[in-house]
Design a protein around this motif. Structure first.
Motif, short mmCIF file in Angstrom:
data_model
loop_
_atom_site.label_atom_id
_atom_site.label_comp_id
_atom_site.label_asym_id
_atom_site.label_seq_id
_atom_site.Cartn_x
_atom_site.Cartn_y
_atom_site.Cartn_z
N LEU B 243 0.82 -1.21 0.00
CA LEU B 243 0.00 0.00 0.00
C LEU B 243 0.86 1.26 0.00
O LEU B 243 0.64 2.21 -0.75
CB LEU B 243 -0.89 0.00 1.25
CG LEU B 243 -2.19 -0.79 1.17
CD1 LEU B 243 -2.97 -0.64 2.46
CD2 LEU B 243 -3.05 -0.31 0.02
N PHE B 244 1.86 1.25 0.84
CA PHE B 244 2.70 2.42 0.97
C PHE B 244 3.52 2.69 -0.27
O PHE B 244 3.93 3.82 -0.54
CB PHE B 244 3.64 2.26 2.18
CG PHE B 244 3.00 2.65 3.48
CD1 PHE B 244 3.77 3.16 4.51
CD2 PHE B 244 1.64 2.48 3.68
CE1 PHE B 244 3.19 3.50 5.72
CE2 PHE B 244 1.06 2.83 4.89
CZ PHE B 244 1.84 3.33 5.93
N SER B 245 3.74 1.60 -1.03
CA SER B 245 4.66 1.81 -2.16
C SER B 245 4.04 2.67 -3.25
O SER B 245 4.72 3.21 -4.08
CB SER B 245 5.11 0.46 -2.70
OG SER B 245 4.00 -0.13 -3.38
N ARG B 246 2.71 2.73 -3.27
CA ARG B 246 2.09 3.65 -4.23
C ARG B 246 1.09 4.54 -3.50
O ARG B 246 -0.12 4.31 -3.54
CB ARG B 246 1.42 2.91 -5.37
CG ARG B 246 0.65 1.68 -4.95
CD ARG B 246 0.03 1.00 -6.16
NE ARG B 246 -0.66 -0.21 -5.73
CZ ARG B 246 -1.91 -0.20 -5.26
NH1 ARG B 246 -2.59 0.91 -5.15
NH2 ARG B 246 -2.45 -1.37 -4.90
N PRO B 247 1.60 5.51 -2.87
CA PRO B 247 0.74 6.32 -2.01
C PRO B 247 -0.25 7.21 -2.79
O PRO B 247 -1.17 7.74 -2.23
CB PRO B 247 1.73 7.18 -1.22
CG PRO B 247 2.93 7.24 -2.08
CD PRO B 247 3.00 5.95 -2.81
N THR B 248 -0.03 7.38 -4.08
CA THR B 248 -0.90 8.30 -4.80
C THR B 248 -2.01 7.60 -5.54
O THR B 248 -2.74 8.21 -6.31
CB THR B 248 -0.07 9.10 -5.81
OG1 THR B 248 0.62 8.13 -6.64
CG2 THR B 248 0.94 9.97 -5.13
N GLN B 249 -2.10 6.27 -5.36
CA GLN B 249 -3.13 5.56 -6.12
C GLN B 249 -4.03 4.80 -5.18
O GLN B 249 -3.60 4.33 -4.13
CB GLN B 249 -2.49 4.58 -7.09
CG GLN B 249 -1.77 5.29 -8.21
CD GLN B 249 -0.85 4.38 -8.96
OE1 GLN B 249 -0.75 3.18 -8.65
NE2 GLN B 249 -0.15 4.93 -9.92
N GLY B 250 -5.24 4.66 -5.65
CA GLY B 250 -6.21 3.81 -4.93
C GLY B 250 -6.48 4.30 -3.51
O GLY B 250 -6.72 5.49 -3.29
N LEU B 251 -6.40 3.36 -2.58
CA LEU B 251 -6.79 3.61 -1.20
C LEU B 251 -5.88 4.63 -0.53
O LEU B 251 -6.34 5.44 0.26
CB LEU B 251 -6.70 2.28 -0.42
CG LEU B 251 -7.80 1.98 0.57
CD1 LEU B 251 -9.15 2.13 -0.08
CD2 LEU B 251 -7.61 0.55 1.06
#
Lengths: 147, 733
Positions: B243-251
């Protein structure tokens, strides 16, 4: 000796009339007439045709017309006035001219009087009498000095 | 904590129409966070956290492998209590691989690490997927057995067999890692879902371990632990790392935006995650301590949880309220600023409208002025030009009006534009002098120059020029030219005419002089014979009257009279001719005095006659005195003559006004004449009376008329028979 009147006039009629007019006055005079300026100067200075004249006897009066052939009356006057023998001779311009210029020139050249010839002969006779009375009787002629 | 109510912030949707458009009311939407991208630092923080978590997970797996299995330390296998399941090598391997895959995927650039990581994760997911499938199929494929890789029945370090739930969690993590995409925005829902699911499962399992750790005997049943501790922990941490690795997407968008909500979420979510376990621990401890029983314990923790949730809500609400109130305040300020701005804009627009109107008027005025001057210049029949003088001589024509164009025979404006003035002058020296004069004085007037047109036709121009310097320092010469060729030609003609005129007048003068001389000499010569005629006639009458009889004498008298008459005629004719030839000497003449002189002469000439003379005093006029004397003399002579028969004879000399002009008159009460013959009166030799009665030459009035006409005046007579005659004459001033 009667005083000589020298008339320088080329017109014979006028000369005769003048002579007759002067004769009327009954004042004795010897009237000499010459018809041109040269003759007049010859007479006065005893040259030419008048070389045998006694020039100690000069006219008491010269009547000079202006309209003269060859030498004009003005020149004659000037010649008369320039020569000491004749410089003092009473010279009367007797002419029919009314020209101011003639008047001026002749008076400047030393004429004694300027008289216009009237056509009327009676007037002329009266003038001649006056002239004679004045110049031959009243006037004292200039002393003709020895040359 | 104060809560703001709706009343304090009336949010009216009725807004006045505005220039700027409606101020949009903002509603909080999740999608609006798109407009507020996460700041890069936060993003980096998230990604680094992901990397750290992934690395930790990898490290944990390594520890499990080395310490737990190789060194056979039970603790490192996740066995804290005897009945806890251990983390198998398979789980450790696969989890480690997944962790590395995630690390690879966490690189920023789109490099081969990304794709490698993705591929690895995909392989793991596939493998695990088959395991799950096998489990679902009841072990038919015997995958797990195959993955044992056991040698001689001994468990191998390299076995990849998994428990079902481990397979699920690790598979979810692998799939989530596989699904990680830096750019696409739609696939993350799947990944998010997987993460949430497996994350929740792991969380649950971890909670179970927490409970076990508190060591409540009745709960320590090994079936509750479906996952080894480390597997659960590892995969939990890993999915969080995903989750943290793509902080600008999704949740994660909710957590990564700079808005207030995200901050709250970031601050509170960990608390929310760990607070319930804490309460649980508290409850278990209290139970263990015997303070409470399980029922009361539940009550307590539920109340505590409710309270903490309430507190959380209130704090959040307060924070949100603050931000909301700030927002509303900002909105109000914005609105009022907007209104102020609108008002200012309105006022300004009015001002601008006025200014615009004024400017338009000015422009229109200026334009009409420019047009007037333009038309003035264009219609002037005078040539107006402007040229820029070159320092070395000559100059370039930069402006000129149509008259100048025509003057220089140019067919178009372009033809004349830029032409060197030196090419328009005939003499270059003249041009140089002109420019010098202009440079010295700054202005030249009416200088005449010899110019030539573009076709080579020469002409003369009168030039008035003025040198000016404009604000940029450019020097201009402004000229007005007029073609004076004709005028000069006319002047030349006039000069020629004048010359010929003066020559003519000189000729006339000499002719007049000749005539005068001629008439003088003629009269002179004519008079001489008259004297002879008269003289000799008189002598005959006086001295020789005896030779003539009365008739003869009478004839002679007639002869004399005729001669006399002829003399008078000659005099009069001479005088008449002299009047024509001579020039007038104009002066102020006292006519009264002149008349008096003549009258005195007449009286003196004939003293016997008594004539009443009335001479108006102060009669003056301007004319030639001698000539006017002749006039008055003739007129008075006539008056004298023709009143001879009258007693009393009256003669008046005066002035009067006829037709607005002042005239002089000589009036007598003599015999007069018939006005019918008046026009013949002024002709030479014309007599209207008998010579015997009234002698005269008949030239007198002709002479009078000639004199008056020479003065530019007029003479006329009014008379009647036996009523006398009045001779009027007018002299111009």
């Amino acid at each position: 000796m009667n005083p000589i009147i020298l008339l320088v006039e080329d017109n014979p009629d006028d000369a005769l009339l003048t002579q007759l007019a002067f004769k009327k006055s009954k004042i004795a005079n010897e009237f000499v007439t010459v018809s041109n300026g040269e003759a007049a100067l010859d007479y006065l200075f005893g040259t030419g045709t008048y070389s045998d004249r006694d020039i100690s006897q000069q006219p008491a009066l010269i009547l000079l017309d202006l309209n003269l052939p060859i030498i004009t009356g003005l020149e004659v006057l000037q010649k008369i006035r320039s020569d000491p023998r004749t410089a003092m001779l009473p010279t009367i311009i007797l002419t029919s001219s009314k020209e101011e210029q003639d008047l001026m020139n002749t008076y400047k050249s030393g004429c004694n009087s300027y008289i216009r010839k009237p056509v009327d002969s009676e007037q002329f006779a009266a003038a001649a009498l006056q002239l004679q009375m004045y110049w031959l009787v009243l006037n004292t002629p200039p002393p003709i000095g020895r040359l | 904590m104060a809560t703001a109510t709706e009343k304090d912030f009336p949010f009216s949707t009725d807004q006045p129409p505005s220039f700027l458009g409606r101020v949009e009311s903002e509603s909080i939407q999740v999608s609006n966070t798109k407009n507020y991208p996460s700041p890069p630092r936060l993003e980096r923080g998230f990604v680094w956290t992901a990397r750290i978590l992934a690395a930790s997970v990898a490290l944990l797996c390594v520890l499990v492998m080395t310490g737990g299995h190789i060194l056979d330390i039970p603790l490192l296998r996740g066995i804290f209590q005897p009945d806890w399941p251990q983390m198998r090598p398979g789980g450790a391997w696969l989890l480690m691989i997944c962790a590395f895959a995630l690390l690879m995927r966490c690189t920023n650039t789109h490099s081969r690490w990304q794709s490698l990581g993705q591929n690895i994760a995909g392989a793991v997911a596939l493998l695990v997927g088959t395991v799950c499938l096998d489990w679902l199929l009841g072990g038919w494929l015997e995958i797990n057995e195959r993955l044992e890789f056991s040698q001689d029945g001994q468990p191998s370090l390299f076995s990849l067999s998994l428990r079902p739930l481990s397979a699920f969690t690790i598979g979810s993590a692998a799939t989530a890692i596989w699904l990680l995409n830096q750019h696409a925005s739609d696939k993350h829902y799947l990944g998010d879902g997987l993460v949430l699911l497996s994350g929740s499962v792991n969380y649950m399992i971890l909670l179970g371990y927490v409970i076990s750790a508190v060591d409540i005997p009745k709960l320590a049943v090994s079936e509750h632990h479906y996952l080894p501790l480390y597997t659960a922990l590892g995969s939990f941490l890993l999915v969080i790392a995903v989750l943290f690795s793509r902080p600008t997407q999704g949740l994660m968008v909710i957590f990564s935006s700079p808005l207030q909500g995200s901050r709250l979420a970031r601050q509170w979510l960990p608390v929310l995650l760990f607070l319930p376990p804490l309460f649980l621990i508290l409850d278990l401890l209290m139970e263990k301590a015997g303070l409470t029983n399980s029922f009361t314990g539940k009550q307590i923790i539920l109340t505590l949880q409710a309270a903490s949730l309430a507190i959380l809500a209130m704090v959040s609400a307060a924070i949100l309220n603050r931000s909301d109130s700030q927002r509303r305040k900002a909105m109000r300020e914005l609105r009022s600023a907007h209104a102020t701005l609108e008002e200012r804009v309105r006022v300004r627009t009015n001002e601008l409208d006025n200014i615009n109107l004024r400017l338009q008027n000015e422009v229109a005025e200026k334009r009409s002025l420019a047009e007037r001057y333009h038309s003035l210049l264009n219609n002037l029949p005078l040539s107006v030009t402007r040229y820029v003088p070159h320092p070395l001589g000559g100059g370039a024509l930069v402006e000129f009006n149509p008259s100048a164009r025509a003057l220089f025979d140019a067919e178009s404006t372009e033809e004349l534009l830029g032409v060197n003035t030196r090419d328009l002058t005939q003499d270059p020296q003249e041009e140089i002098r002109f420019n010098e004069a202009l440079a010295i004085h700054g202005i030249v007037r009416g200088i005449e120059l010899n110019l030539k047109t573009l076709r080579g036709r020469p002409f003369i121009a009168a030039v008035t020029a003025y040198m000016i310097k404009d604000k940029n320092g450019m020097v201009y010469c402004d000229c007005v030219l007029e073609d004076v060729t004709e005028r000069k030609a006319a002047e030349q003609r006039i000069n020629d005419l004048n010359a010929s005129l003066s020559q003519h007048s000189a000729e006339l003068q000499s002719a007049n002089q000749e005539l005068e001389a001629f008439s003088y000499s003629v009269s002179h010569d004519l008079r001489a014979p008259l004297r002879a005629i008269d003289g000799f006639s008189q002598i005959i009458l006086e001295d020789h009257s005896s030779a003539l009889d009365g008739a003869g004498q009478g004839y002679l008298r007639r002869v004399r009279a005729a001669a006399q008459h002829m003399s008078n005629l000659i005099d009069d004719l001479l005088r008449l001719s002299r009047i024509t030839g001579s020039e007038l000497i104009i002066a102020s003449v006292d006519l009264s005095a002149l008349a008096q002189e003549i009258v005195d002469q007449l009286q003196t000439a004939e003293p016997n006659r008594s004539v009443r003379f009335t001479i108006q005093p102060g009669l003056t006029c301007r004319g030639d005195r001698s000539m006017l004397r002749i006039v008055l003399s003739n007129l008075l002579d006539n008056a004298w003559k023709f009143t001879a028969s009258r007693a009393p004879a009256e003669i008046v000399v005066g002035s009067a006004t006829r037709e607005g002009k002042s005239v002089f008159y000589v009036k007598d009460n003599g015999v007069g004449f018939n006005m019918i013959h008046a026009d013949k009166l002024f002709r030479a030799f014309q007599r209207l009376h008998d010579t015997k009665e009234f002698p005269g030459t008949g030239i007198g009035l002709a002479t009078v008329q000639r004199v008056i006409h020479k003065h530019g005046g007029t003479v006329w007579v009014e008379a009647a028979i036996n009523e006398g005659a009045t001779f009027y004459f007018h002299l111009p001033d």
